[in-house]
Design a protein around this motif. Sequence first.
Motif, PDB file in Angstrom:
ATOM      1  N   GLU A 131     -30.248 120.569 -19.239  1.00 61.13           N
ATOM      2  CA  GLU A 131     -29.375 119.915 -18.422  1.00 61.13           C
ATOM      3  C   GLU A 131     -27.989 120.463 -19.015  1.00 61.13           C
ATOM      4  OE1 GLU A 131     -32.055 118.985 -19.521  1.00 61.13           O
ATOM      5  OE2 GLU A 131     -33.206 118.750 -17.460  1.00 61.13           O
ATOM      6  N   LYS A 132     -27.904 120.407 -20.179  1.00 60.22           N
ATOM      7  CA  LYS A 132     -26.598 120.758 -20.917  1.00 60.22           C
ATOM      8  C   LYS A 132     -26.303 122.139 -20.458  1.00 60.22           C
ATOM      9  CE  LYS A 132     -26.864 117.697 -24.929  1.00 60.22           C
ATOM     10  NZ  LYS A 132     -26.822 117.588 -26.406  1.00 60.22           N
ATOM     11  N   LEU A 133     -26.784 123.062 -20.565  1.00 62.86           N
ATOM     12  CA  LEU A 133     -26.742 124.534 -19.932  1.00 62.86           C
ATOM     13  C   LEU A 133     -26.478 124.625 -18.778  1.00 62.86           C
ATOM     14  CD1 LEU A 133     -26.933 127.321 -20.668  1.00 62.86           C
ATOM     15  CD2 LEU A 133     -29.307 127.598 -19.994  1.00 62.86           C
ATOM     16  N   PHE A 134     -26.904 123.734 -17.748  1.00 64.29           N
ATOM     17  CA  PHE A 134     -26.380 123.838 -16.467  1.00 64.29           C
ATOM     18  C   PHE A 134     -25.071 123.179 -16.024  1.00 64.29           C
ATOM     19  CE2 PHE A 134     -26.309 121.322 -12.390  1.00 64.29           C
ATOM     20  CZ  PHE A 134     -26.351 122.368 -11.396  1.00 64.29           C
ATOM     21  N   ALA A 135     -24.886 122.088 -16.916  1.00 65.39           N
ATOM     22  CA  ALA A 135     -23.386 121.422 -16.842  1.00 65.39           C
ATOM     23  C   ALA A 135     -22.387 122.683 -17.321  1.00 65.39           C
ATOM     24  CB  ALA A 135     -23.422 120.090 -17.488  1.00 65.39           C
ATOM     25  N   GLU A 136     -22.635 123.127 -18.375  1.00 65.59           N
ATOM     26  CA  GLU A 136     -21.690 124.078 -19.109  1.00 65.59           C
ATOM     27  C   GLU A 136     -21.721 125.439 -18.016  1.00 65.59           C
ATOM     28  OE1 GLU A 136     -19.659 124.240 -21.678  1.00 65.59           O
ATOM     29  OE2 GLU A 136     -20.302 122.631 -23.042  1.00 65.59           O
ATOM     30  N   ALA A 137     -22.690 125.698 -17.492  1.00 61.39           N
ATOM     31  CA  ALA A 137     -22.749 127.029 -16.608  1.00 61.39           C
ATOM     32  C   ALA A 137     -21.838 126.646 -15.408  1.00 61.39           C
ATOM     33  CB  ALA A 137     -24.117 127.154 -16.150  1.00 61.39           C
ATOM     34  N   MET A 138     -21.914 125.336 -14.781  1.00 65.75           N
ATOM     35  CA  MET A 138     -21.130 125.012 -13.678  1.00 65.75           C
ATOM     36  C   MET A 138     -19.657 124.959 -13.891  1.00 65.75           C
ATOM     37  SD  MET A 138     -22.721 124.612 -10.749  1.00 65.75           S
ATOM     38  CE  MET A 138     -21.109 123.823 -10.134  1.00 65.75           C
ATOM     39  N   THR A 139     -19.400 124.339 -15.063  1.00 64.90           N
ATOM     40  CA  THR A 139     -17.904 124.217 -15.768  1.00 64.90           C
ATOM     41  C   THR A 139     -17.293 125.835 -15.611  1.00 64.90           C
ATOM     42  OG1 THR A 139     -18.429 122.068 -16.850  1.00 64.90           O
ATOM     43  CG2 THR A 139     -16.343 123.485 -17.342  1.00 64.90           C
ATOM     44  N   HIS A 140     -18.170 126.625 -16.530  1.00 64.39           N
ATOM     45  CA  HIS A 140     -17.820 127.760 -16.915  1.00 64.39           C
ATOM     46  C   HIS A 140     -17.602 128.653 -15.292  1.00 64.39           C
ATOM     47  CE1 HIS A 140     -17.864 131.968 -18.640  1.00 64.39           C
ATOM     48  NE2 HIS A 140     -18.813 132.212 -17.835  1.00 64.39           N
ATOM     49  N   SER A 141     -18.409 128.526 -14.416  1.00 73.14           N
ATOM     50  CA  SER A 141     -18.401 129.265 -13.092  1.00 73.14           C
ATOM     51  C   SER A 141     -16.913 128.869 -12.470  1.00 73.14           C
ATOM     52  CB  SER A 141     -19.554 129.180 -12.088  1.00 73.14           C
ATOM     53  OG  SER A 141     -19.345 129.369 -10.933  1.00 73.14           O
ATOM     54  N   PHE A 142     -16.655 127.465 -12.411  1.00 78.48           N
ATOM     55  CA  PHE A 142     -15.651 126.814 -11.820  1.00 78.48           C
ATOM     56  C   PHE A 142     -14.241 127.477 -12.554  1.00 78.48           C
ATOM     57  CE2 PHE A 142     -12.116 123.925 -11.820  1.00 78.48           C
ATOM     58  CZ  PHE A 142     -12.015 123.341 -10.468  1.00 78.48           C
ATOM     59  N   ALA A 143     -14.368 127.631 -13.935  1.00 76.19           N
ATOM     60  CA  ALA A 143     -13.145 128.236 -14.572  1.00 76.19           C
ATOM     61  C   ALA A 143     -12.882 129.647 -14.390  1.00 76.19           C
ATOM     62  CB  ALA A 143     -13.150 127.883 -16.089  1.00 76.19           C
ATOM     63  N   GLN A 144     -14.339 130.276 -14.267  1.00 75.85           N
ATOM     64  CA  GLN A 144     -13.886 132.000 -13.960  1.00 75.85           C
ATOM     65  C   GLN A 144     -13.540 132.214 -12.666  1.00 75.85           C
ATOM     66  OE1 GLN A 144     -14.345 134.225 -16.639  1.00 75.85           O
ATOM     67  NE2 GLN A 144     -14.290 132.212 -17.697  1.00 75.85           N
ATOM     68  N   THR A 145     -13.785 131.728 -11.462  1.00 75.45           N
ATOM     69  CA  THR A 145     -13.540 132.292 -10.217  1.00 75.45           C
ATOM     70  C   THR A 145     -12.793 130.957  -9.152  1.00 75.45           C
ATOM     71  OG1 THR A 145     -15.817 131.322  -9.239  1.00 75.45           O
ATOM     72  CG2 THR A 145     -15.650 133.596 -10.157  1.00 75.45           C
ATOM     73  N   GLY A 146     -12.248 129.975  -9.893  1.00 74.26           N
ATOM     74  CA  GLY A 146     -11.879 128.837  -9.237  1.00 74.26           C
ATOM     75  C   GLY A 146     -10.182 129.046  -9.389  1.00 74.26           C
ATOM     76  N   THR A 147      -9.676 128.348 -10.113  1.00 76.26           N
ATOM     77  CA  THR A 147      -8.233 127.960 -10.159  1.00 76.26           C
ATOM     78  C   THR A 147      -7.238 129.195 -10.468  1.00 76.26           C
ATOM     79  OG1 THR A 147      -8.371 127.050 -12.485  1.00 76.26           O
ATOM     80  CG2 THR A 147      -8.400 125.455 -10.734  1.00 76.26           C
ATOM     81  N   TYR A 148      -7.774 130.247 -10.758  1.00 73.32           N
ATOM     82  CA  TYR A 148      -7.063 131.368 -11.194  1.00 73.32           C
ATOM     83  C   TYR A 148      -6.310 131.938  -9.925  1.00 73.32           C
ATOM     84  CZ  TYR A 148     -10.084 134.551  -8.997  1.00 73.32           C
ATOM     85  OH  TYR A 148     -11.121 135.322  -7.889  1.00 73.32           O
TER      86      TYR A 148
END
Length: 203
Positions: free
Chosen positions: A54-71
């Motif tokens: 569960e912690k891995l999933f939450a961190e993965a979602m946040t990581h994905s958002f940061a990598q391919t989102g707001t840039y």
Amino acid sequence: MTKAERAQETRERILTAACEVIADIGFENISMRKVADHAGVSKALLHYHFDTREKLFAEAMTHSFAQTGTYAGDDGGTAPAAVVLARIVRSMLPTDEELRQDWKLWQELWVRAQRDTAARHLAVDLYDQLHAWVGGAVERGVASGEFTDCDTDAVATLILALSDGLGIRVMLDDPKVGLAAARSTLWRTVAPHLGIPPAFPES
């Protein structure tokens, strides 16, 4: 490379691997072993950084958002407001393989959020960040005079709703809603609120 830098590099590699595995087979089918193997690390090292799926999933979602989102909108404030908003719209639709992977992760999050409180809170938090990002781009256009004065919160909500609904159709390979049609439909709907041409900017 320092010890802290090596640890951060390993953590990034694990998160990237987790995103790829979850997108490929779904969260319910993953194991910590599968992610560790995909990342090229030991299961013990994976558990050192993430002690539960569960912690891995939450961190993965946040990581994905940061990598391919707001840039997408980060240009130092030099591009026209419509161009910045168009870049954001592109990044919120499954425009390429990397963004299709992000969409698969979002779909996993939507499913989990229906029955898991932590996932629901994560989804709401990420949507809040998306709303602020889109709303900020609209506010910038209004402030510069490039967009007409409008309810920026309402327009941001409209853009998010349209990108979700149309993006799902694109992910389904619905022949009636391809990527170009999704972009043009979204832009044509939003354009009157902003006082801009209805054609999606291609630059």
